[in-house]
Scaffold this active site. Structure first.
Site, PDB file in Angstrom:
ATOM      1  N   SER A 154      48.261  42.632  32.805  1.00 32.66           N
ATOM      2  CA  SER A 154      49.079  42.065  33.851  1.00 32.66           C
ATOM      3  C   SER A 154      50.634  42.282  33.304  1.00 32.66           C
ATOM      4  O   SER A 154      51.628  42.289  34.229  1.00 32.66           O
ATOM      5  CB  SER A 154      48.966  40.912  34.499  1.00 32.66           C
ATOM      6  OG  SER A 154      48.588  39.917  33.734  1.00 32.66           O
ATOM      7  N   ASP A 209      43.093  41.566  26.792  1.00 31.01           N
ATOM      8  CA  ASP A 209      42.436  42.646  27.719  1.00 31.01           C
ATOM      9  C   ASP A 209      42.566  43.910  27.017  1.00 31.01           C
ATOM     10  O   ASP A 209      43.593  44.236  26.470  1.00 31.01           O
ATOM     11  CB  ASP A 209      43.580  42.819  28.932  1.00 31.01           C
ATOM     12  CG  ASP A 209      43.151  42.095  30.053  1.00 31.01           C
ATOM     13  OD1 ASP A 209      41.948  41.499  30.140  1.00 31.01           O
ATOM     14  OD2 ASP A 209      43.691  41.882  31.111  1.00 31.01           O
ATOM     15  N   GLU A 215      37.515  38.100  40.610  1.00 24.53           N
ATOM     16  CA  GLU A 215      38.907  38.439  41.253  1.00 24.53           C
ATOM     17  C   GLU A 215      38.470  38.932  42.582  1.00 24.53           C
ATOM     18  O   GLU A 215      37.862  39.958  42.984  1.00 24.53           O
ATOM     19  CB  GLU A 215      39.323  39.458  40.380  1.00 24.53           C
ATOM     20  CG  GLU A 215      40.779  39.645  40.893  1.00 24.53           C
ATOM     21  CD  GLU A 215      42.123  40.315  40.049  1.00 24.53           C
ATOM     22  OE1 GLU A 215      41.812  40.501  39.071  1.00 24.53           O
ATOM     23  OE2 GLU A 215      43.099  40.475  40.643  1.00 24.53           O
TER      24      GLU A 215
HETATM   25  O1  KIV Z   1      45.742  40.930  33.523  1.00 25.35           O
HETATM   26  C1  KIV Z   1      45.345  39.846  33.989  1.00 25.35           C
HETATM   27  O2  KIV Z   1      46.462  38.954  34.111  1.00 25.35           O
HETATM   28  C2  KIV Z   1      44.030  39.782  34.392  1.00 25.35           C
HETATM   29  C3  KIV Z   1      44.070  38.375  35.242  1.00 25.35           C
HETATM   30  C4  KIV Z   1      44.560  38.595  36.716  1.00 25.35           C
HETATM   31  C5  KIV Z   1      42.747  37.860  35.420  1.00 25.35           C
HETATM   32  O3  KIV Z   1      43.431  40.219  34.049  1.00 25.35           O
END
Ligand code: KIV
Length: 261
Positions: free
Chosen positions: A47, A85, A180
């Protein structure tokens, strides 16, 4: 708050019914603030493409950007579990590609990694490499175009598809998963059936924990989301402070004698 959060500790928290508090952070400064506030799991989310880099989706986010922000956040975090991520394109091509990308994020300072969607073979291989991995089901932002927009997933007959995906990820060795934008009843069912931790964002109150995007809870962006709660309006306060600074410079009030040599 000196006790470090580990994957086994998250399992114990689920067993005891202690809620797991998760938040995104992308740099040392906010990582340190989130850590000091007692956040249990800090996610260097892709994000960052939306909230730091101004992209309309997370799709353009690169491994280089994730490595850069993971290393920066690591510098501020000592208690929370730091999860990074895997960005779009860093694991979808092949299982070895996913393992290589996960290894790179761990070398940058992550304690664990997260990937989106139904990739049990990749989860199994990353776990076998000794890397804790989280899944992410429901609305998965890297697939926004396939979904046709930001839509709640798992309604009606689709619920069983997501439940099966969750079972596959647990069987593959994931230690937890983000749920989500899905009906609360479905998230509740997954949470009660699975032994691993579930972390909701728009998944209702019955998940084992909640995750929010830093900018959403602080009120740093103008967009308001149903799944988020603004705990402050920092954006407004920043604008006010900077406006006062500009006014004082223009009016000759700053710098004063106390700021001069
Ligand atoms: O990238 C992110 O912030 C996420 C959250 C929304 C769980 O994957």
């Amino acid at each position: 708050m000196g006790d470090r959060i580990t994957v086994p500790r998250l399992r114990q928290m689920k067993a005891k019914g202690d809620k797991i508090v998760c938040l995104t952070a992308y740099d040392a400064g906010f990582g340190a603030l989130a850590d000091a506030a007692g956040i249990d799991l800090i996610l260097v989310g892709d994000s960052l493409g939306n909230v730091l880099l101004g992209y309309s989706t997370t799709i353009p986010v690169t491994m280089e950007q994730m490595l850069h922000h993971t290393a920066a956040t690591r510098a501020g975090v000592s208690r929370a579990l730091l999860v990074a991520d895997l960005p779009f394109g860093s694991y979808q091509v092949s299982v070895p590609q996913g393992v290589e990308s996960a290894v790179a994020l761990m070398k940058a300072g992550a304690d664990a990694v997260k990937l989106e969607g139904d990739y049990p073979d990749t989860v199994r291989a990353i776990t076998a490499a000794g890397i804790p991995v989280m899944g992410h089901l429901g609305f998965t932002p890297q697939s926004v175009h396939a979904f046709g927009g930001h839509r709640v997933q798992g309604k009606g007959d689709q619920a069983v598809v997501i439940l099966e995906q969750a079972r596959r990820l647990q069987a593959a060795g994931a230690f937890g998963m983000v749920l989500e934008l899905m009906p609360s009843e479905l998230a509740k069912q997954i949470t009660s059936e699975l032994e691993i931790v579930t972390i909701g964002i728009g998944g209702g109150v019955d998940c084992d924990g909640q995750v929010q995007v830093l900018h959403d809870v602080l009120g740093l962006g103008s967009t308001r989301f149903k799944h988020a709660k603004r705990y402050d309006e920092i954006g407004e306060r920043v604008k006010d402070a900077l406006g006062t600074y500009a006014k004082e410079v223009r009016g000759g009030e700053f710098p004063g004698p106390e700021n001069s040599f």
